[in-house]
Design a protein around this motif. Structure first.
Motif, PDB file in Angstrom:
ATOM      1  N   LEU A 266       0.810  -1.220   0.000  1.00 10.35           N
ATOM      2  CA  LEU A 266       0.000   0.000   0.000  1.00 10.35           C
ATOM      3  C   LEU A 266       0.843   1.270   0.000  1.00 10.35           C
ATOM      4  O   LEU A 266       0.294   2.373  -0.090  1.00 10.35           O
ATOM      5  CB  LEU A 266      -0.919   0.010   1.228  1.00 10.35           C
ATOM      6  CG  LEU A 266      -2.033  -1.048   1.252  1.00 10.35           C
ATOM      7  CD1 LEU A 266      -2.691  -1.079   2.618  1.00 10.35           C
ATOM      8  CD2 LEU A 266      -3.056  -0.777   0.160  1.00 10.35           C
ATOM      9  N   GLY A 267       2.151   1.120   0.136  1.00 10.20           N
ATOM     10  CA  GLY A 267       3.028   2.287   0.177  1.00 10.20           C
ATOM     11  C   GLY A 267       3.092   2.948   1.540  1.00 10.20           C
ATOM     12  O   GLY A 267       3.453   4.121   1.650  1.00 10.20           O
ATOM     13  N   ILE A 268       2.757   2.207   2.597  1.00 12.90           N
ATOM     14  CA  ILE A 268       2.774   2.734   3.960  1.00 12.90           C
ATOM     15  C   ILE A 268       4.070   2.302   4.635  1.00 12.90           C
ATOM     16  O   ILE A 268       4.404   1.106   4.619  1.00 12.90           O
ATOM     17  CB  ILE A 268       1.548   2.228   4.748  1.00 12.90           C
ATOM     18  CG1 ILE A 268       0.261   2.725   4.076  1.00 12.90           C
ATOM     19  CG2 ILE A 268       1.610   2.693   6.193  1.00 12.90           C
ATOM     20  CD1 ILE A 268      -1.009   2.185   4.706  1.00 12.90           C
TER      21      ILE A 268
ATOM     22  N   SER B 210       8.590  13.619  14.716  1.00 15.03           N
ATOM     23  CA  SER B 210       7.191  14.036  14.795  1.00 15.03           C
ATOM     24  C   SER B 210       6.568  14.113  13.411  1.00 15.03           C
ATOM     25  O   SER B 210       5.424  13.678  13.195  1.00 15.03           O
ATOM     26  CB  SER B 210       7.081  15.403  15.494  1.00 15.03           C
ATOM     27  OG  SER B 210       7.527  15.335  16.829  1.00 15.03           O
ATOM     28  N   GLU B 211       7.302  14.659  12.458  1.00 11.71           N
ATOM     29  CA  GLU B 211       6.757  14.826  11.111  1.00 11.71           C
ATOM     30  C   GLU B 211       6.620  13.483  10.396  1.00 11.71           C
ATOM     31  O   GLU B 211       5.643  13.245   9.678  1.00 11.71           O
ATOM     32  CB  GLU B 211       7.633  15.805  10.332  1.00 11.71           C
ATOM     33  CG  GLU B 211       7.522  17.227  10.892  1.00 11.71           C
ATOM     34  CD  GLU B 211       8.451  18.223  10.231  1.00 11.71           C
ATOM     35  OE1 GLU B 211       9.194  17.829   9.308  1.00 11.71           O
ATOM     36  OE2 GLU B 211       8.436  19.400  10.648  1.00 11.71           O
ATOM     37  N   ARG B 212       7.586  12.579  10.601  1.00 12.51           N
ATOM     38  CA  ARG B 212       7.445  11.247  10.005  1.00 12.51           C
ATOM     39  C   ARG B 212       6.261  10.501  10.611  1.00 12.51           C
ATOM     40  O   ARG B 212       5.514   9.818   9.901  1.00 12.51           O
ATOM     41  CB  ARG B 212       8.725  10.434  10.217  1.00 12.51           C
ATOM     42  CG  ARG B 212       9.863  10.786   9.301  1.00 12.51           C
ATOM     43  CD  ARG B 212      10.862   9.658   9.237  1.00 12.51           C
ATOM     44  NE  ARG B 212      12.100  10.053   8.590  1.00 12.51           N
ATOM     45  CZ  ARG B 212      13.110   9.235   8.352  1.00 12.51           C
ATOM     46  NH1 ARG B 212      13.023   7.974   8.720  1.00 12.51           N
ATOM     47  NH2 ARG B 212      14.213   9.673   7.769  1.00 12.51           N
TER      48      ARG B 212
ATOM     49  N   ALA C 200      -1.382   9.664   9.039  1.00 16.22           N
ATOM     50  CA  ALA C 200      -2.251  10.012   7.911  1.00 16.22           C
ATOM     51  C   ALA C 200      -2.445   8.811   6.993  1.00 16.22           C
ATOM     52  O   ALA C 200      -3.557   8.548   6.511  1.00 16.22           O
ATOM     53  CB  ALA C 200      -1.658  11.190   7.141  1.00 16.22           C
ATOM     54  N   ALA C 201      -1.374   8.061   6.777  1.00 19.44           N
ATOM     55  CA  ALA C 201      -1.463   6.876   5.924  1.00 19.44           C
ATOM     56  C   ALA C 201      -2.353   5.813   6.552  1.00 19.44           C
ATOM     57  O   ALA C 201      -3.173   5.185   5.868  1.00 19.44           O
ATOM     58  CB  ALA C 201      -0.063   6.313   5.669  1.00 19.44           C
ATOM     59  N   TRP C 202      -2.206   5.604   7.867  1.00 13.56           N
ATOM     60  CA  TRP C 202      -3.069   4.628   8.548  1.00 13.56           C
ATOM     61  C   TRP C 202      -4.538   5.011   8.440  1.00 13.56           C
ATOM     62  O   TRP C 202      -5.386   4.186   8.093  1.00 13.56           O
ATOM     63  CB  TRP C 202      -2.710   4.563  10.029  1.00 13.56           C
ATOM     64  CG  TRP C 202      -1.458   3.838  10.382  1.00 13.56           C
ATOM     65  CD1 TRP C 202      -0.513   3.333   9.533  1.00 13.56           C
ATOM     66  CD2 TRP C 202      -1.010   3.530  11.711  1.00 13.56           C
ATOM     67  NE1 TRP C 202       0.493   2.744  10.254  1.00 13.56           N
ATOM     68  CE2 TRP C 202       0.224   2.843  11.577  1.00 13.56           C
ATOM     69  CE3 TRP C 202      -1.523   3.789  12.974  1.00 13.56           C
ATOM     70  CZ2 TRP C 202       0.930   2.398  12.703  1.00 13.56           C
ATOM     71  CZ3 TRP C 202      -0.813   3.345  14.084  1.00 13.56           C
ATOM     72  CH2 TRP C 202       0.398   2.655  13.950  1.00 13.56           C
TER      73      TRP C 202
ATOM     74  N   GLY D  40       9.485   6.250  12.084  1.00 12.47           N
ATOM     75  CA  GLY D  40       8.146   6.470  11.543  1.00 12.47           C
ATOM     76  C   GLY D  40       7.632   5.298  10.734  1.00 12.47           C
ATOM     77  O   GLY D  40       6.909   5.474   9.747  1.00 12.47           O
ATOM     78  N   LEU D  41       7.974   4.076  11.149  1.00 12.42           N
ATOM     79  CA  LEU D  41       7.519   2.861  10.475  1.00 12.42           C
ATOM     80  C   LEU D  41       6.407   2.205  11.281  1.00 12.42           C
ATOM     81  O   LEU D  41       6.351   2.322  12.504  1.00 12.42           O
ATOM     82  CB  LEU D  41       8.672   1.861  10.341  1.00 12.42           C
ATOM     83  CG  LEU D  41       9.969   2.351   9.709  1.00 12.42           C
ATOM     84  CD1 LEU D  41      11.020   1.248   9.781  1.00 12.42           C
ATOM     85  CD2 LEU D  41       9.735   2.773   8.264  1.00 12.42           C
TER      86      LEU D  41
END
Length: 492
Positions: free
Chosen positions: A153-155, A236-238, A244-246, A265-266
């Motif tokens: 999904l590109g997440i 924080s930004e990652r 947002a992706a979730w 951020g994974l």
């Protein structure tokens, strides 16, 4: 007495092993060997990821590979270890935690950069806290498939190379069989690693860890006058982008403790996760989460809470508390912007307009009112501009008047000239296939009978979730009635 590895290490052709994490020193981990399992067998191998890692296919099919990725054999150059960390669990300080059932084998250089290789379920560690250090077939298949589904999904996510199984018995809610999942990531460092050294007053080790992360993963922060505040802002930004992706994908993690939050951020540590079937903003996917702390609609705020904990842990390295608070503020800007961008893509809107926020909010409200199937709605919406497609979307709603009012608002936002571009964009954004609970459950039940074909089929579909895959429409259909009764908990 536990079995031990007594065979000499084997060579893995073409791989060069390293372990940057081990250079941090003994305060950060314990060196130990995996605990072998009897009579291991292959459940599934991710040949696409193996190729990216530089593993030769013939070696991956060997008995040596089966032994290494079960923890029954070492490879030359490995330095197995389990790391220590701490964390907040369900909002409460839990103290020392650590890799209770995970063992880091080492790190390899790949065309995409260094990747750590970790066995999950390979035996007890000093951090097992009364646990047995094992994973079961059920949970291993779930993590294997979902991490690859998220990647498809590109997440951002850790990934999974393979699953091996054994008939060795493991006690959970009932007796199950053991398994080991081999997972990969540029790093498995968590927020909880920083909390561990901060709360224990080990500020030299805290600084060493922060410097390690900056030098290896956030080098731009090194140029700053306040590198540790900049690190907090970058994380924080990652994390905002990940949330947002979730939310856009309808993904529920289920157990967002600070020890389950990646510093990169994974998406990490797949336990009681779920992709939404019916759209219910307050959905709780974790049966153990009796207070609903980690419900779907609470995930963005919980991520910020976890970042605040990370900020507190980094305070000994940041000159002023105001700098840490300022670094965290970026989350509040990046998350809504990132979510709006993802939702515009799902709606097929090629540009941003002021009225988009209201359209997005109305879309969510409409889906929630009738608890419409989240994935199917978005996939059908890709064909909304045709009469047949528009009717297929309308058929999902009991409240036809509510749908028609929304459809008018949506139609006024789009133009016929964008139809071709819009459909193409949406088909590449709205997946046909996600890892629904019932699909995973069916594959798991078959695997318990030594039929792994369902796992293999799902892996193929989930690695390319936007493709049609003729002949597999049943994997993209509505969930059966019994799916609502599936319970997943922290043991999942």
């Amino acid at each position: 007495m536990n079995p031990v590895i007594d065979e000499p290490p084997v060579a893995i052709p073409g791989l060069k092993w390293a372990n940057r994490f081990a250079t941090l020193g003994a305060d950060f981990y314990t060196e130990l060997l995996p605990t072998p399992l009897p009579s291991p067998y292959w459940v599934s191998r991710n040949r696409a990821l193996a190729g990216e890692l530089g593993l030769q296919e013939e070696w991956l099919a060997s008995e040596d590979a089966l032994a290494v990725f079960t923890g029954n054999q070492l490879a030359q150059g490995l330095q197995p270890l389990a790391s220590v960390y701490s964390g907040h669990q369900f909002g409460q300080w839990a103290g020392q935690l650590g890799d209770g059932r995970a063992i880091l084998l080492g790190e390899i250089d790949t065309a995409g950069g260094p990747q750590e290789i970790q066995l999950k379920g390979a035996g007890m560690t000093p951090y097992s806290r009364m646990g047995d250090g094992r994973a079961v077939l059920r949970s291993s298949i779930r993590e294997y498939l979902c991490s690859e589904a998220m990647h498809g999904l590109g997440i951002p996510t850790t990934r999974a190379l393979c699953v091996t199984g054994s008939d060795a018995r493991v006690r959970r809610e009932e007796i199950e069989t053991a398994a080991v999942v081999t997972r990969t990531s540029p790093s498995f460092i968590r927020f909880g690693h920083f909390e561990h050294f901060s709360y224990s007053g080990q500020h030299e080790q805290l600084k060493a860890l922060a410097d390690f992360v900056i030098d290896n993963f956030y080098p731009a922060c090194r140029e700053s006058a306040q590198p540790y505040a900049d690190l907090l802002q970058a994380v924080s930004e990652r994390t905002a982008g990940l949330m947002a992706a979730w939310q856009a994908a309808g993904f529920c993690h289920g157990v967002m403790n600070t020890d389950n939050m990646s510093i990169l951020g994974l998406t990490i540590d797949y336990g009681p996760f779920q992709f939404l079937d019916a759209f219910d903003p307050g959905h709780i996917c974790n049966h153990s989460d009796t207070q609903g702390r980690y419900a779907y609609n609470k995930q963005p705020n919980i991520a910020y809470w976890n970042l605040f904990c990370l900020g507190q842990a980094l305070l000994p390295l940041i000159a002023e508390q105001d700098q840490a608070l300022a670094a965290l503020e970026s989350y509040k800007t990046v998350f809504p912007q990132a979510l709006e961008a993802r939702m515009r893509a799902k709606l097929g809107l090629p540009d941003a307009r002021p009225e988009d926020k209201a359209l997005i909010e109305n879309t969510f409200k409409l889906l929630a009112a009738d608890k419409v199937d989240y994935t199917i709605f978005w996939r059908r919406l890709c064909h909304f501009q045709s009469p047949e497609g528009r009717e297929a979307v309308r058929d999902l709603f009991l409240d036809r008047a509510g749908h028609d009012a929304w459809a008018l608002q949506y139609s006024e936002r789009t133009t016929p000239a964008d139809i071709g571009l819009q459909a193409d964009l949406m088909l590449k954004t709205n997946p046909k296939y996600v890892l629904r609970n019932h699909l995973g459950e069916q594959a798991i039940q078959a695997a318990k009978l030594n039929d792994f074909s369902g796992v293999h089929t799902l892996l193929t579909l989930l690695q390319a979730p936007f493709e049609e895959h003729p002949g597999h429409d049943s994997h993209a259909g509505f969930p059966p009635d019994w799916a609502a009764a599936i319970e997943i908990s922290c043991s999942s």
